[in-house]
Design a protein around this motif. Structure first.
Motif, mmCIF file in Angstrom:
data_model
loop_
_atom_site.group_PDB
_atom_site.id
_atom_site.type_symbol
_atom_site.label_atom_id
_atom_site.label_comp_id
_atom_site.label_asym_id
_atom_site.label_seq_id
_atom_site.Cartn_x
_atom_site.Cartn_y
_atom_site.Cartn_z
ATOM 1 N N ASN A 251 66.484 88.857 56.116
ATOM 2 C CA ASN A 251 66.313 88.673 57.554
ATOM 3 C C ASN A 251 65.737 87.294 57.869
ATOM 4 O O ASN A 251 66.144 86.641 58.826
ATOM 5 N N LEU A 310 68.135 85.927 68.534
ATOM 6 C CA LEU A 310 67.206 84.822 68.753
ATOM 7 C C LEU A 310 66.595 85.029 70.137
ATOM 8 O O LEU A 310 66.201 86.138 70.456
ATOM 9 N N GLU A 311 66.601 83.980 70.972
ATOM 10 C CA GLU A 311 65.988 84.135 72.278
ATOM 11 C C GLU A 311 66.906 83.657 73.378
ATOM 12 O O GLU A 311 67.601 82.651 73.235
ATOM 13 N N VAL A 416 53.018 88.142 73.202
ATOM 14 C CA VAL A 416 53.974 88.940 72.442
ATOM 15 C C VAL A 416 53.389 89.352 71.101
ATOM 16 O O VAL A 416 53.447 90.517 70.709
ATOM 17 N N PRO B 6 65.500 94.253 63.187
ATOM 18 C CA PRO B 6 64.911 92.919 63.051
ATOM 19 C C PRO B 6 65.115 92.076 64.302
ATOM 20 O O PRO B 6 65.493 90.920 64.228
ATOM 21 N N ILE B 7 64.880 92.686 65.445
ATOM 22 C CA ILE B 7 65.056 91.950 66.689
ATOM 23 C C ILE B 7 63.713 91.407 67.114
ATOM 24 O O ILE B 7 62.788 92.171 67.368
ATOM 25 N N VAL B 8 63.626 90.140 67.218
ATOM 26 C CA VAL B 8 62.369 89.543 67.632
ATOM 27 C C VAL B 8 62.702 88.574 68.732
ATOM 28 O O VAL B 8 63.436 87.619 68.544
ATOM 29 N N ASN B 9 62.182 88.843 69.883
ATOM 30 C CA ASN B 9 62.615 88.069 71.022
ATOM 31 C C ASN B 9 61.433 87.854 71.923
ATOM 32 O O ASN B 9 61.073 88.706 72.714
ATOM 33 N N SER B 10 60.821 86.694 71.807
ATOM 34 C CA SER B 10 59.504 86.577 72.414
ATOM 35 C C SER B 10 59.528 86.669 73.921
ATOM 36 O O SER B 10 58.717 87.351 74.511
#
Lengths: 471, 471
Positions: A251, A310-311, A416, B6-10
């Motif tokens: 990951n 991502l974002e 966050v 595994p989603i990380v999205n600030s």
């Protein structure tokens, strides 16, 4: 039945009721009944948010501080810390905590169940508007940034970001374990929270100071973007550590590769897209001929950013950078401004509104341990970022203090980390409180510090644009 | 746990997670987990909506038709009738009907429960954006309308509205009972649906034709506003009839009095407010110094309109009328334009998307009875409004056909009647289908008819503003 009240409101009904040929329509009658009240709540929340942002922003300016600081503080006043006008269920508020819900309940004579459902829907709507606000802010920042300038300072920005992530992380984690005997995993979590940089807050302050296009400004923005990507990776690592005790290497590699490919790829492809964009915009003859194609591109890039985990803001920023290279730049900039003016304050006010300053009260005994840890974290948070200024190389006469100070605010990104830490269950209460206090203070201190740092500048500023300060 | 992925999205996390000191935070973990996916869905929906509006609008313009017609048809193409990209749970769609949800499910590997909840939240967000769109449209229409001109044509507008409500209502109800042996209450409901005029669609077309400020345009807008108020009252009467078999006289009087007091009161008070508005806007020096105070006023008026059980759009229209009288008019107009450009299309595309053209298919046997009744309703709907043009008095040389045709589109208001009728259970399927077909055809026919009617004009137009056509 759809009429339990003599409420008849055609425009709001329309979005909830339609042809009604489907058998399930009756099942959604309650939601349809609530729809006009949700809209009433959203409208009242927006009035409160705009009042808070404008009063806060103007007071801040009068005191010679950046307006965005006032918007954040305006949010604190109307939010969970004081007036309870703008509160959110996902920060633990229930409907009866919200003054706006109390007003709506009084006007419409609602049942408790309806109030809960309306509160939830209204809060979701305001959150989405806030998210669109920060997406448009980053799009605008991209439009105002100069790709050539950014590329020129690219290496410096990468070094600043790298130092700004490693120093606070190492110092914070080690310090917590050594001085406070914190176990490794919570210490690593808190250390990770120290790595964040709020690109939204920092770039807004730079824009307000007319420093966005200065060398310092471009290094800070570039570093904040890279920091955001590093932050995503650190967060993924820490979260998988907290969950399984192991790091998911695949990951981490995925995130590094996808972020790099996405940003560089979109900018390279953008050079071709540029031509078609201008050609299309020139052909269109109905209203919104420029701004709608631009928003299609920006929202599509934001969607892509989110879709590849991502974002959204990274996509919007890349879209702005690409469109900045076109002939339509000036015109587009001018049209995006009023849109940003009405959406961006929603973001800043809600960031402020979600903060509960109650954790700062030293009279409450359980806050005290947190306050002590917080003091340590704040020192690390400030020093760990200020030193990054001295990692800039090959730029004679650069304002190193300004670069370092520009990296200080943790803002929404820091929140966050704190939120995910709280939800993961690995953090104890004092450490949670300390992380929040660190985020609050770095966020609120950075704008005045940044202003101070730029005033100390030894060289004349390259670009001061009053047009950026007064829309 | 908050990380099942595994989603990380600030940025999206921030609006869902905050300091986390409250014990209920974990309970909302699922919603917090879904928040970035909801945003992804909203962004993709907006991309689709903007593409539909721009492609539809431009094609329409090329064929010399009003762009708004193309936006509606663009909505039909992406909506429930064809591509199923933009569909709504309150029109009976479930998550698996939505192509966007299928895409999100594929990207994020979601559980069916999550998909349902994400679909609901995303649809609510798009609905709120559409509602803000029509509020801003009416605010803009108010800004572009001239209060003095409107007052001049006030009596004519009232007569036109009155005739346009009574003739279709009486003819529709009587005709259904006489020719189709419909029972009284459903016949009255269908008759009531014939009274509506879509102020949104009609004023947008007028603006696109550069006819908003012509005498005809001002009569149509004035009559559409009054018609909206009459529509609220008729709907309240019919709904209480359908529910209890009796009319709630108190409620009818309340609606008449409150609507009159609200509109006239806000315009009178507006004269005083005007001065303070300009004074405040001149004092403010941060970004959005003009547009934010204007939106505070517009949204507050819209809130008031909703809160006293009238309509949000009436408040926004009144706010626009009031601010039109200030020196800041031009500047404000220019800043509101790009905001309207990105929000108004969401309204028109969703109106189109909610329509299911399936009811027009004569091959399906159960549609046939509806199609016959629909033919009757459409004839009444068109003739009943066209005659209103001949009720205008004391205006030599006026284009009577244009005034009458301008009142034809039922649009969103007609859909409301159909939706409430369906939910009330008093309408049988063929009559429901007929009402929807009537709404669809009057809405889609009105823009080209209006254009035709203005081309037949015997006198030269007073105002043609190309600036209104090309933003």
């Amino acid at each position: 039945m759809i009429f339990s009240e003599p409420i008849v409101n055609s425009v709001t009904w329309v979005t909830s009721l339609t042809h009604g040929l489907q058998p399930t329509l009756l099942a959604t009658a309650t939601e349809a009944e609530n729809a006009p009240i949700v809209l009433t709540g959203v409208l009242l929340s927006l009035v409160v948010i705009y009042l808070a942002s404008k009063i806060g922003g103007e007071l801040s300016r009068m005191m010679d501080l950046p307006p965005v600081l006032g918007e954040l503080l305006g949010g604190v006043v109307v939010g969970a810390s004081a007036l309870h006008l703008v509160v959110f269920p996902d920060s633990g508020a229930i409907a009866s905590d919200s003054l706006i819900m109390t007003i709506l309940q009084f006007i419409n004579n609602l049942t408790p169940d309806s109030v809960t459902s309306i509160f939830q829907s209204q809060s979701e709507a305001i959150s989405i508007l806030a998210e669109l606000g920060v997406i448009i802010l980053l799009f605008e920042i991209g439009l105002e940034s100069d790709l050539k300038e950014l590329t020129k300072v690219g290496y410096q920005a990468a070094v600043v970001a790298f130092v700004g992530v490693t120093v606070p992380f190492a110092a914070g984690t080690a310090g917590l374990m050594f001085f406070f005997h914190t176990p490794a995993i919570p210490a690593i979590f808190a250390g990770a929270a120290l790595t964040a940089t709020s690109i939204g807050i920092t770039s807004k302050v730079l824009s307000e100071l007319g420093q966005l296009k200065s060398r310092e400004g471009q290094i800070i923005v570039g570093a904040a973007v890279i920091d955001d990507i590093l932050g995503i990776i650190v967060l993924a690592v820490v979260a998988s550590l907290a969950k399984t005790g192991e790091v998911d290497v695949f990951n981490v590699i995925y995130l590094i590769v996808s972020a790099t490919v996405f940003l560089i790829g979109s900018i390279l492809l953008g050079k071709f897209f540029n031509q078609s964009f201008v050609a299309v915009a020139n052909k269109l003859q109905t209203r919104g001929n420029l701004v709608i194609p631009a928003f299609i591109f920006a929202f599509f890039m934001a969607f892509l950013g989110n879709a590849i985990h991502l974002e959204a803001i990274l996509g919007a920023f890349a879209a702005g950078l690409v469109l900045d290279e076109t002939d339509k730049r000036k015109e587009l900039d001018q049209q995006v401004k009023p849109i940003a003016d009405i959406l961006v304050p929603i973001f800043f006010v809600t960031v402020g509104a979600k903060v509960d300053l109650g954790v700062l009260n030293p009279i409450v005994p359980e806050n005290r341990e947190g306050l002590i840890i917080a003091t340590f974290l704040i020192v690390v948070a400030i020093i760990g970022k200020v030193v990054t200024g001295w990692s800039v190389f090959g730029q004679a006469g650069i304002n190193r203090l300004a670069v370092g100070v520009g990296m200080i605010p943790r803002g929404e990104v820091g929140l966050v980390f704190a939120g995910i830490g709280a939800a993961s269950g690995v953090l104890d209460k004092p450490l949670q409180a300390a992380m929040i206090i660190m985020v609050i203070l770095t966020t609120f201190l950075a704008p005045p510090l940044l202003r101070f740092a730029f005033k100390q500048s030894v060289e004349p500023q390259e670009t001061i644009e009053p047009a950026d300060v007064i829309g």
